[in-house]
Design a protein around this motif. Structure first.
Motif, PDB file in Angstrom:
ATOM      1  N   SER A 351       7.248  31.700   4.738  1.00  0.00           N
ATOM      2  CA  SER A 351       8.083  30.768   5.396  1.00  0.00           C
ATOM      3  C   SER A 351       7.762  29.451   5.547  1.00  0.00           C
ATOM      4  O   SER A 351       8.332  28.365   5.492  1.00  0.00           O
ATOM      5  CB  SER A 351       8.284  31.478   6.791  1.00  0.00           C
ATOM      6  OG  SER A 351       7.145  31.690   7.275  1.00  0.00           O
ATOM      7  N   GLY A 355       9.213  25.903   4.132  1.00  0.00           N
ATOM      8  CA  GLY A 355       9.260  24.671   5.142  1.00  0.00           C
ATOM      9  C   GLY A 355       8.962  23.491   4.580  1.00  0.00           C
ATOM     10  O   GLY A 355       9.312  22.296   4.647  1.00  0.00           O
ATOM     11  N   GLU A 358      11.069  21.980   1.747  1.00  0.00           N
ATOM     12  CA  GLU A 358      12.427  21.639   2.304  1.00  0.00           C
ATOM     13  C   GLU A 358      12.230  20.217   2.790  1.00  0.00           C
ATOM     14  O   GLU A 358      12.918  19.396   2.904  1.00  0.00           O
ATOM     15  CB  GLU A 358      12.961  22.600   3.161  1.00  0.00           C
ATOM     16  CG  GLU A 358      13.586  23.690   2.671  1.00  0.00           C
ATOM     17  CD  GLU A 358      14.149  24.870   3.715  1.00  0.00           C
ATOM     18  OE1 GLU A 358      15.178  25.553   3.218  1.00  0.00           O
ATOM     19  OE2 GLU A 358      13.793  24.810   4.904  1.00  0.00           O
ATOM     20  N   LYS A 359      10.851  20.012   3.521  1.00  0.00           N
ATOM     21  CA  LYS A 359      10.554  18.855   4.184  1.00  0.00           C
ATOM     22  C   LYS A 359      10.282  17.817   3.109  1.00  0.00           C
ATOM     23  O   LYS A 359      10.532  16.610   3.197  1.00  0.00           O
ATOM     24  CB  LYS A 359       9.200  19.235   4.975  1.00  0.00           C
ATOM     25  CG  LYS A 359       8.586  17.800   5.786  1.00  0.00           C
ATOM     26  CD  LYS A 359       7.493  18.052   6.338  1.00  0.00           C
ATOM     27  CE  LYS A 359       6.994  16.693   7.344  1.00  0.00           C
ATOM     28  NZ  LYS A 359       5.649  16.931   7.984  1.00  0.00           N
ATOM     29  N   ARG A 363      15.760  18.027   2.688  1.00  0.00           N
ATOM     30  CA  ARG A 363      17.032  18.790   3.014  1.00  0.00           C
ATOM     31  C   ARG A 363      16.779  20.207   2.972  1.00  0.00           C
ATOM     32  O   ARG A 363      15.785  20.495   2.289  1.00  0.00           O
ATOM     33  CB  ARG A 363      18.204  18.351   2.143  1.00  0.00           C
ATOM     34  CG  ARG A 363      18.100  18.693   0.544  1.00  0.00           C
ATOM     35  CD  ARG A 363      19.377  18.158  -0.172  1.00  0.00           C
ATOM     36  NE  ARG A 363      19.289  18.470  -1.522  1.00  0.00           N
ATOM     37  CZ  ARG A 363      19.888  19.654  -2.092  1.00  0.00           C
ATOM     38  NH1 ARG A 363      20.420  20.437  -1.401  1.00  0.00           N
ATOM     39  NH2 ARG A 363      19.492  19.824  -3.533  1.00  0.00           N
ATOM     40  N   GLU A 364      17.538  21.104   3.633  1.00  0.00           N
ATOM     41  CA  GLU A 364      17.371  22.590   3.503  1.00  0.00           C
ATOM     42  C   GLU A 364      18.054  23.120   2.381  1.00  0.00           C
ATOM     43  O   GLU A 364      19.217  22.819   1.898  1.00  0.00           O
ATOM     44  CB  GLU A 364      18.036  23.099   5.048  1.00  0.00           C
ATOM     45  CG  GLU A 364      17.895  24.636   4.872  1.00  0.00           C
ATOM     46  CD  GLU A 364      18.406  25.278   6.109  1.00  0.00           C
ATOM     47  OE1 GLU A 364      18.480  26.394   6.294  1.00  0.00           O
ATOM     48  OE2 GLU A 364      19.259  24.468   7.020  1.00  0.00           O
ATOM     49  N   ILE A 365      17.360  24.213   1.753  1.00  0.00           N
ATOM     50  CA  ILE A 365      17.866  24.976   0.547  1.00  0.00           C
ATOM     51  C   ILE A 365      18.782  25.904   1.086  1.00  0.00           C
ATOM     52  O   ILE A 365      18.475  26.714   1.908  1.00  0.00           O
ATOM     53  CB  ILE A 365      16.798  25.285  -0.076  1.00  0.00           C
ATOM     54  CG1 ILE A 365      15.880  24.317  -0.643  1.00  0.00           C
ATOM     55  CG2 ILE A 365      17.238  25.992  -1.445  1.00  0.00           C
ATOM     56  CD1 ILE A 365      14.493  24.920  -1.370  1.00  0.00           C
ATOM     57  N   ARG A 367      20.869  29.275   1.592  1.00  0.00           N
ATOM     58  CA  ARG A 367      20.382  30.647   1.716  1.00  0.00           C
ATOM     59  C   ARG A 367      21.606  31.543   1.061  1.00  0.00           C
ATOM     60  O   ARG A 367      22.814  31.152   1.100  1.00  0.00           O
ATOM     61  CB  ARG A 367      19.885  31.285   2.897  1.00  0.00           C
ATOM     62  CG  ARG A 367      18.540  31.233   3.317  1.00  0.00           C
ATOM     63  CD  ARG A 367      18.053  29.853   3.520  1.00  0.00           C
ATOM     64  NE  ARG A 367      16.604  29.819   3.956  1.00  0.00           N
ATOM     65  CZ  ARG A 367      16.188  28.687   4.087  1.00  0.00           C
ATOM     66  NH1 ARG A 367      16.440  27.575   3.662  1.00  0.00           N
ATOM     67  NH2 ARG A 367      14.902  28.802   4.581  1.00  0.00           N
TER      68      ARG A 367
END
Length: 538
Positions: A351, A355, A358-359, A363-365, A367
């Motif tokens: 995790s 994170g 993504e930082k 952007r967020e990948i 799921r």
């Protein structure tokens, strides 16, 4: 803009046209004119942007005039891995086919003899990895005093692999007046300090934000448990339209294990990692390039610069420890405007690393869920990327360990306090002392009788006969008289009385050799006056 508008010569333009290119990429468009002018260049561009051609094309033009001397190369290109070095050599062969430039590739796993022969014939372009480069330099096979152009490619990868001390030593051996081209996919502070030390008034070229993934790559991450990762990967390989794919692992051992697992389940897979011999690595990479192998399990040694066109998928079997490596891995697909897909398998222990990725990319990948597999809760992991658990221990093993630890804690909690334990131990000692029978008091020790004197005037022959005659069958002398002491008083122990007055030096007992008169030293006679008549005493 066309290649013909950026100042390249006709022979190079013809080779580029034969290769099927007409328009330069942004890094080529910006870098090539400055290289042709002889300026130092600091280029920051991600993989797959064509930065290899941004220095090979102008170097061919610059080196076209002139001739190399034996063991004195005119240019030097340093690469972190053998595959990258071999790929740069291929670029020179493709774009320099209309020029008569001599090129040498110095990489590990190849014969020293062949490489030394090329150096002795004279080399215009020397492409090398730092390790083999220093080996040959220490042997005296290379002279670096004639280097006109230095290229340091993938500098951030050099930093990760620990080559920076070698790079600094090599740069210290080069002439001060040279042209230096410095390329890196990322620009951390360490790389910036190296660039300031190696470059002189450089032109800085950045064609994309550092470590940003290509927009043509569709990304997704599947949250699974550690023991379900192989099954999840097989599910993705069967459901996705995979033409060919890179599958990345963090460790070389995992590369071999995953390759065996995929082969066992009927997939056409190969393996590529740093422990393989160079011939096998080259053969495997060529088979993957020709389509004979569809899946290539590899470590990060293949994540940089390997240019294989038309890769449809990238699978991250392990979440990379460094966020930058994620961008380099998925950069194997989605090149030259084509679309690509990148999947990553993450466990609850990943995790924190997820994170960080993504930082970095901003952007967020998205799921996704794997059919038939349970999606774990991300709060179950420690969030350290699995680094604290050696050997890649699975979640189930971690739970067993936690149960054991909790059990030991419960056992400790059930024990009585330390004060109660100490009091019970005291009572037990008193009980044992009470049950122990009393010992009778010892009577005073009587003085031993005095020993008589020893007859020192006994004949040796008589003693020999007594030993021979009195020796029993068991070999012991039974007729020996009791031992007597010639001292007139009983033996005393040193503890019974003090040592008496302090003795200075030897006291009254002066050794006999110190009482002897020293013999006078004879005067030395020169050899020419010595006639043998007055021989000094021996």
């Amino acid at each position: 803009m066309l290649f013909s508008e950026i100042g390249l010569g006709p022979e190079v333009l013809r080779a580029v046209e034969d290769a099927g290119y007409s328009q330069p990429t942004p890094i080529q468009e910006k870098a090539i004119p400055w290289v042709l002018q002889g300026r130092d260049v600091l280029g920051c561009a991600q993989t797959g942007t064509g930065k290899t051609a941004s220095f090979t094309l102008p170097m061919i033009d610059i080196l076209a005039s002139g001739r190399a001397r034996a063991r004195m190369p005119r240019s030097l290109i340093l690469e972190p891995t053998r595959e990258l070095a071999a790929q740069v050599a291929e670029n020179f062969e493709v774009y320099g086919k209309y020029h008569k430039l001599n090129m040498a590739l110095l990489i590990g796993g190849e014969s020293f003899g062949d490489q030394i022969k090329k150096l002795e014939r004279g080399v215009d372009v020397l492409i090398a990895t730092p390790g083999r480069m220093m080996d040959l330099f220490d042997r005296g096979n290379i002279l670096l005093s004639d280097i006109k152009i230095l290229v340091i490619d993938e500098a951030d990868r050099m930093l990760d692999m620990g080559f920076i001390p070698d790079i600094e030593r090599i740069v210290g051996l080069l002439p001060k007046m040279r042209q230096t081209l410095f390329f890196s996919a990322t620009m951390p502070p360490e790389i910036r300090r190296l660039a300031d030390a190696f470059l002189m008034n450089p032109r800085e070229i950045t064609v994309a934000p550092p470590a940003s993934p290509a927009a043509t790559v569709t990304q997704a991450v599947a949250m699974v448990r550690g023991e379900d990762k192989r099954e999840a990967l097989r599910h993705l390989l069967r459901t996705e339209d995979v033409k060919n794919a890179f599958i990345f692992c963090n460790r070389k051992r995992d590369v071999a294990l995953l390759h065996q697992s995929l082969t066992k389940h009927g997939f056409n897979a190969g393996a590529l990692h740093g422990d393989m011999v160079q011939s096998k690595r080259t053969e495997t990479l060529e088979q993957f390039r020709q389509g004979e192998i569809a899946l290539l399990c590899c470590s990060d040694v293949a994540a940089r610069g390997i240019d294989i066109a038309g890769v449809s998928h990238v699978f991250n079997f392990d979440v990379p420890h460094h966020a930058d490596d994620y961008v380099h891995r998925i950069g194997r697909t989605g090149r030259a405007g084509k679309t690509g897909r990148a999947f990553m398998l993450a466990t609850p222990d990943d995790s924190r690393t997820l994170g960080a990725i993504e930082k970095l990319i901003g952007r967020e990948i998205p799921r996704i869920m794997i059919d038939g597999l349970e999606t774990p809760d991300m709060s179950e992991g420690e969030g350290d990327g699995g680094r604290r658990r050696r050997g890649g221990r699975s979640d189930s093993a971690a739970k067993v360990g936690s149960r054991r630890r909790s059990g030991s804690r419960s056992d400790a909690a059930s024990e009585p306090p330390r004060e109660v334990q100490a009091e019970a131990a005291t009572v037990a000692e008193e009980t044992v002392e009470a049950r122990r029978p009393e010992r009778p008091e010892r009577s005073e020790r009587q003085d031993r009788p005095e020993r008589g004197g020893r007859d020192r005037n006994r004949n040796r022959d008589t003693r020999g006969e007594a030993r021979e005659g009195g020796r029993s069958e068991g070999g012991r002398n039974d007729t020996r008289p009791p031992r007597q002491d010639d001292r007139g008083e009983p033996r005393r122990r040193w503890r019974d009385e003090d040592d008496g007055p302090t003795v200075v030096g030897f006291g009254d007992d002066v050794p006999a050799f110190m009482l002897r008169v020293a013999r006078p030293v004879a005067r030395a006679v020169p050899p020419e006056t010595f006639d043998g008549s007055d021989t000094p005493e021996a």
